[in-house]
Scaffold this motif. Structure first.
Motif, PDB file in Angstrom:
ATOM      1  N   HIS A  38      -8.597   0.910 -14.118  1.00 53.32           N
ATOM      2  CA  HIS A  38      -7.621   0.249 -13.250  1.00 53.32           C
ATOM      3  C   HIS A  38      -6.283   0.983 -13.246  1.00 53.32           C
ATOM      4  O   HIS A  38      -5.297   0.482 -12.703  1.00 53.32           O
ATOM      5  N   LEU A  39      -6.241   2.168 -13.857  1.00 53.61           N
ATOM      6  CA  LEU A  39      -4.998   2.933 -13.912  1.00 53.61           C
ATOM      7  C   LEU A  39      -4.646   3.463 -12.527  1.00 53.61           C
ATOM      8  O   LEU A  39      -5.489   3.982 -11.811  1.00 53.61           O
ATOM      9  N   LYS A  40      -3.375   3.324 -12.158  1.00 56.32           N
ATOM     10  CA  LYS A  40      -2.909   3.760 -10.850  1.00 56.32           C
ATOM     11  C   LYS A  40      -1.782   4.772 -11.004  1.00 56.32           C
ATOM     12  O   LYS A  40      -1.121   4.832 -12.036  1.00 56.32           O
ATOM     13  N   ILE A  41      -1.596   5.546  -9.962  1.00 56.27           N
ATOM     14  CA  ILE A  41      -0.482   6.489  -9.933  1.00 56.27           C
ATOM     15  C   ILE A  41       0.814   5.712  -9.756  1.00 56.27           C
ATOM     16  O   ILE A  41       0.944   4.856  -8.874  1.00 56.27           O
ATOM     17  N   ASP A  42       1.784   5.971 -10.607  1.00 56.90           N
ATOM     18  CA  ASP A  42       3.074   5.272 -10.554  1.00 56.90           C
ATOM     19  C   ASP A  42       4.181   6.317 -10.567  1.00 56.90           C
ATOM     20  O   ASP A  42       4.555   6.831 -11.612  1.00 56.90           O
ATOM     21  N   ALA A  43       4.666   6.639  -9.382  1.00 58.73           N
ATOM     22  CA  ALA A  43       5.716   7.649  -9.258  1.00 58.73           C
ATOM     23  C   ALA A  43       6.949   7.009  -8.632  1.00 58.73           C
ATOM     24  O   ALA A  43       6.844   6.224  -7.697  1.00 58.73           O
ATOM     25  N   GLY A  44       8.102   7.317  -9.148  1.00 60.62           N
ATOM     26  CA  GLY A  44       9.348   6.791  -8.604  1.00 60.62           C
ATOM     27  C   GLY A  44      10.430   7.845  -8.647  1.00 60.62           C
ATOM     28  O   GLY A  44      10.585   8.558  -9.648  1.00 60.62           O
ATOM     29  N   PHE A  45      11.193   7.931  -7.562  1.00 67.20           N
ATOM     30  CA  PHE A  45      12.250   8.940  -7.507  1.00 67.20           C
ATOM     31  C   PHE A  45      13.340   8.635  -8.529  1.00 67.20           C
ATOM     32  O   PHE A  45      13.835   9.524  -9.219  1.00 67.20           O
ATOM     33  N   THR A  46      13.734   7.356  -8.651  1.00 75.23           N
ATOM     34  CA  THR A  46      14.820   7.005  -9.559  1.00 75.23           C
ATOM     35  C   THR A  46      14.420   7.176 -11.023  1.00 75.23           C
ATOM     36  O   THR A  46      15.293   7.240 -11.888  1.00 75.23           O
ATOM     37  N   LYS A  47      13.110   7.231 -11.314  1.00 77.76           N
ATOM     38  CA  LYS A  47      12.675   7.433 -12.691  1.00 77.76           C
ATOM     39  C   LYS A  47      13.093   8.797 -13.210  1.00 77.76           C
ATOM     40  O   LYS A  47      13.177   9.011 -14.426  1.00 77.76           O
ATOM     41  N   LEU A  48      13.350   9.731 -12.300  1.00 70.85           N
ATOM     42  CA  LEU A  48      13.737  11.091 -12.705  1.00 70.85           C
ATOM     43  C   LEU A  48      15.245  11.262 -12.809  1.00 70.85           C
ATOM     44  O   LEU A  48      15.713  12.347 -13.145  1.00 70.85           O
TER      45      LEU A  48
END
Length: 343
Positions: A38-48
């Protein structure tokens, strides 16, 4: 040196109930393997971004008024000549409209020479006059194209939205951090795929149905931006699995050559693989996904696990070499390596 009492108690508990310990670990591994599906891709601009920095706090404070920095730039270029042809302008207008309707795009901040937020001003006899770079009544005639060329120069967008040599033009679009339809974090992989299917695949061809003449050499599409990077990394994630398999086989060979025992070599490899499964399985349970930028972390976990496993094999081998029984050698190695290995 005498080991602390808690280590001795833990040793007795682990080695005194070995079948139960192995069964519990296998059950947890099976549950974590199911959770990892159930793992999904989790990308966020503000995380960087370093959001605690004073500059970034100011950026976040006024982000709603001035827009974010998560931008996608799409350049349409011609390999020969310049952009002032009916075919190019038809493609640029259609591509601008398509970008406008891509899910996750902040429609109020889409920019190209066809959007009404790109204007020019000039001083005339009666004062100051201005208008859209591409007028509402624009026709792709030689006169209309010449007028747009003048407006581009007046607007000061040469080198920003239009190439200095008039060989291409840019569509700029800012992305929202949250999907307004779902309320969830924007799926940058989905945005990247939309850019490929709705923009590149549609316009990077001389066969596009835009009344292209026989001597028209077609368009070239160039796309950059955080969402595009995430999409490209995600597309290449499948090949990472192949590299992991190759690394596993190479590591297995080296551990076997070191221990000269297939059974002994499989133990640290299996335990390290369990650690990777636990790591990936815990992420969905904690409400997290995996960031494409962190795709190499499982490699590091696996490598560290194998390293500790080889240390344990060496410690057990040393005890056996000194004449200890295999069971006593395992217990002694456990006592000696628990604290440094745990840290």
């Amino acid at each position: 040196m005498t080991s602390p009492r808690w280590i001795v108690a833990l040793e007795r508990m682990v080695f005194g109930a070995r079948p139960w310990v192995i069964a519990i670990f296998l059950a947890i591994t099976a549950a974590m393997a199911y959770s990892a599906t159930h793992l999904k891709i989790d990308a966020g601009f503000t995380k960087l971004l370093p959001l605690k920095h004073p500059y970034m706090q100011t950026f976040v404070q006024y982000q709603a008024e001035f827009g974010g920095a998560n931008r996608v730039l799409i350049a349409l270029t011609v390999p020969e000549g310049d952009i002032f042809t009916p075919e190019f302008f038809a493609a640029l207008k259609a591509a601008t409209d398509d970008v406008f309707f891509i899910e996750g795009v902040d429609r109020s901040r889409v920019k190209s020479i066809f959007t009404p937020n790109v204007r020019f001003t000039e001083v005339v006899e009666d004062g100051i006059a201005g208008g859209n770079v591409v007028p509402a009544d624009f026709q792709p005639t030689p006169e209309g194209l010449a007028q747009v060329r003048e407006n581009i120069l007046k607007a000061g967008i040469l080198g920003r939205l239009v190439a200095n040599d008039f060989s291409g033009a840019i569509i700029s679009a800012q992305l929202l951090e949250m999907d307004p339809n779902t309320g969830q974090r924007l799926d940058f992989v989905k945005v990247s795929r939309a850019l490929e299917t709705q923009i590149r695949d549609k316009y990077q061809s001389s066969d596009v149905d835009l009344s292209i003449s026989e001597n028209y050499s077609g368009l070239q599409i160039h796309i950059i931006g955080f969402a595009k990077v995430i999409g490209d990394i995600t597309e290449g994630a499948g090949r990472v699995v192949v590299f992991f398999a190759v690394a596993f086989l190479i590591t297995a060979l080296l551990v076997y050559l070191y221990s000269m025992s297939l059974r002994v070599a499989l133990i640290p490899l299996g335990c390290s693989l369990m650690a990777v499964i636990w790591q990936l399985g815990l992420l969905p349970l904690l409400g997290f996904g995996i960031d494409p930028m962190s795709i190499l972390v499982p490699f590091l976990v696996f490598a560290i696990g194998v390293s500790h496993g080889v240390q344990m094999i060496s410690a057990v081998g040393s005890e056996v070499y000194r004449g200890a029984h295999s069971y006593d050698a395992c217990c002694a190695s456990f006592r000696r390596l628990l604290i440094p290995g745990g840290i």
